[in-house]
Design a protein around this motif. Structure first.
Motif, short mmCIF file in Angstrom:
data_model
loop_
_atom_site.label_atom_id
_atom_site.label_comp_id
_atom_site.label_asym_id
_atom_site.label_seq_id
_atom_site.Cartn_x
_atom_site.Cartn_y
_atom_site.Cartn_z
N ARG A 104 0.84 -1.20 0.00
CA ARG A 104 0.00 0.00 0.00
C ARG A 104 0.87 1.25 0.00
O ARG A 104 2.00 1.22 0.51
N PRO A 105 0.37 2.35 -0.54
CA PRO A 105 1.15 3.59 -0.51
C PRO A 105 1.47 4.01 0.93
O PRO A 105 0.66 3.82 1.84
N GLY A 106 2.66 4.55 1.12
CA GLY A 106 3.08 4.99 2.44
C GLY A 106 4.60 5.03 2.53
O GLY A 106 5.31 4.87 1.54
N THR A 107 5.10 5.22 3.75
CA THR A 107 6.53 5.28 4.01
C THR A 107 6.94 4.05 4.81
O THR A 107 6.30 3.72 5.81
N TYR A 108 8.00 3.37 4.34
CA TYR A 108 8.46 2.13 4.96
C TYR A 108 9.94 2.23 5.30
O TYR A 108 10.70 2.88 4.58
N ALA A 109 10.33 1.57 6.37
CA ALA A 109 11.74 1.54 6.80
C ALA A 109 12.54 0.62 5.89
O ALA A 109 12.06 -0.42 5.45
N VAL A 110 13.79 1.01 5.63
CA VAL A 110 14.77 0.18 4.91
C VAL A 110 15.98 0.07 5.82
O VAL A 110 16.52 1.08 6.26
N THR A 111 16.40 -1.15 6.13
CA THR A 111 17.54 -1.38 7.02
C THR A 111 18.70 -1.96 6.23
O THR A 111 18.55 -2.94 5.51
N PHE A 112 19.86 -1.31 6.36
CA PHE A 112 21.10 -1.78 5.74
C PHE A 112 22.00 -2.31 6.84
O PHE A 112 22.24 -1.62 7.84
N THR A 113 22.51 -3.53 6.69
CA THR A 113 23.44 -4.12 7.65
C THR A 113 24.78 -4.29 6.95
O THR A 113 24.90 -5.08 6.02
N LEU A 114 25.78 -3.52 7.39
CA LEU A 114 27.12 -3.58 6.83
C LEU A 114 27.93 -4.58 7.64
O LEU A 114 28.14 -4.41 8.84
N ARG A 115 28.38 -5.67 7.00
CA ARG A 115 29.14 -6.73 7.66
C ARG A 115 30.63 -6.51 7.41
O ARG A 115 31.03 -6.06 6.34
N HIS A 116 31.45 -6.88 8.43
CA HIS A 116 32.90 -6.70 8.35
C HIS A 116 33.61 -7.99 8.73
O HIS A 116 34.47 -8.00 9.59
N LYS A 117 33.27 -9.11 8.10
CA LYS A 117 33.92 -10.39 8.38
C LYS A 117 35.18 -10.47 7.52
O LYS A 117 35.12 -10.32 6.30
N ASP A 118 36.32 -10.67 8.13
CA ASP A 118 37.62 -10.73 7.45
C ASP A 118 37.89 -9.45 6.67
O ASP A 118 38.40 -9.48 5.55
N ALA A 119 37.58 -8.32 7.26
CA ALA A 119 37.84 -7.02 6.64
C ALA A 119 39.28 -6.60 6.89
O ALA A 119 39.93 -7.11 7.81
N ASP A 120 39.78 -5.68 6.09
CA ASP A 120 41.11 -5.14 6.33
C ASP A 120 41.11 -4.36 7.64
O ASP A 120 40.22 -3.55 7.89
N CYS A 121 42.11 -4.61 8.49
CA CYS A 121 42.19 -3.92 9.77
C CYS A 121 42.53 -2.45 9.53
O CYS A 121 43.22 -2.10 8.58
N VAL A 122 42.04 -1.59 10.42
CA VAL A 122 42.27 -0.16 10.26
C VAL A 122 43.20 0.41 11.33
O VAL A 122 43.49 1.59 11.31
N GLY A 123 43.70 -0.43 12.25
CA GLY A 123 44.58 0.05 13.31
C GLY A 123 46.00 0.26 12.81
O GLY A 123 46.43 -0.29 11.79
N GLU A 124 46.74 1.06 13.55
CA GLU A 124 48.13 1.35 13.22
C GLU A 124 48.95 0.06 13.25
O GLU A 124 48.93 -0.68 14.23
N GLY A 125 49.63 -0.27 12.18
CA GLY A 125 50.46 -1.46 12.09
C GLY A 125 49.69 -2.75 11.83
O GLY A 125 50.28 -3.82 11.85
N GLU A 126 48.40 -2.66 11.61
CA GLU A 126 47.59 -3.86 11.37
C GLU A 126 47.14 -3.97 9.92
O GLU A 126 46.23 -4.73 9.62
#
Length: 194
Positions: A104-126
């Motif tokens: 039906r016409p109206g406003t609906y929520a959209v949820t985005f889930t960003l996963r970080h499994k085996d992502a590049d580390c962002v810490g210094e020296g990592e």
């Protein structure tokens, strides 16, 4: 009786330290497990619209600078079909979701889930390691507009004008009448001259 516990304990510790130093020298890397994101819960999401039921809506997601790049993005909404896919362009995650036909016409929520499994580390020296960060959840809204047939509140098929077929018939009829009048005017003129 000989007590070897003191000397063997020191030798075992020395062997362990030597193997750890060797692993550091040759660059053995393994998965690291990060405990928290630099900027938790932050990112950018965009949802196109308004769109009618059955139509496509543009979806865009990007991580906040300083956070690791997501390795997967999941989309969920009561207005969108299941299985909406997102693809990584290198600059952002983009996709298109199809609005369910019975929504039906109206406003609906959209949820985005960003996963970080085996992502590049962002810490210094990592930088050479991979990390598992917690997911980031972003929420936006999509507006579902009324379809053409639903705008007047009735169940007509949306035919508001004469339509192409009726327009051709009226045009052909007008051409016949105009041709008849032109022919009559030419004939009248010839008789008058004679």
């Amino acid at each position: 009786m000989n007590n070897f516990t003191g000397s063997s304990g020191r030798a075992g510790a020395a062997a362990l330290a030597a193997s750890a130093a060797f692993a550091l020298v040759i660059g053995v890397s393994g998965p690291a497990h990060a405990e928290r994101l630099p900027f938790p819960g932050r990112g950018y999401a965009s949802v196109g619209g308004p769109v009618a039921p059955g139509g496509l809506v543009d979806l865009t997601v990007k991580e906040r600078p300083g956070n690791p790049r997501p390795t997967a993005v999941e989309v969920s909404s009561p207005a969108l079909n299941d299985g909406t896919a997102m693809g990584d362009t290198g600059a952002a995650w983009v996709g298109a979701g199809r609005v369910k036909k019975g929504v039906r016409p109206g406003t609906y929520a959209v949820t985005f889930t960003l996963r970080h499994k085996d992502a590049d580390c962002v810490g210094e020296g990592e930088e050479d390691y991979t990390c598992d960060y917690p997911a980031i959840v972003l929420r936006k809204k999509v507006t579902v507009a009324a379809s053409e047939g639903d705008r007047d509140g009735d169940d007509r098929d949306g035919d508001d004008g004469a339509g192409f077929g009726r327009g051709v018939a009226v045009g052909a009829g007008s051409a016949v009448v105009a041709g008849g009048l032109l022919g009559a005017a030419v004939a009248w003129r010839r008789r008058r001259r004679a």
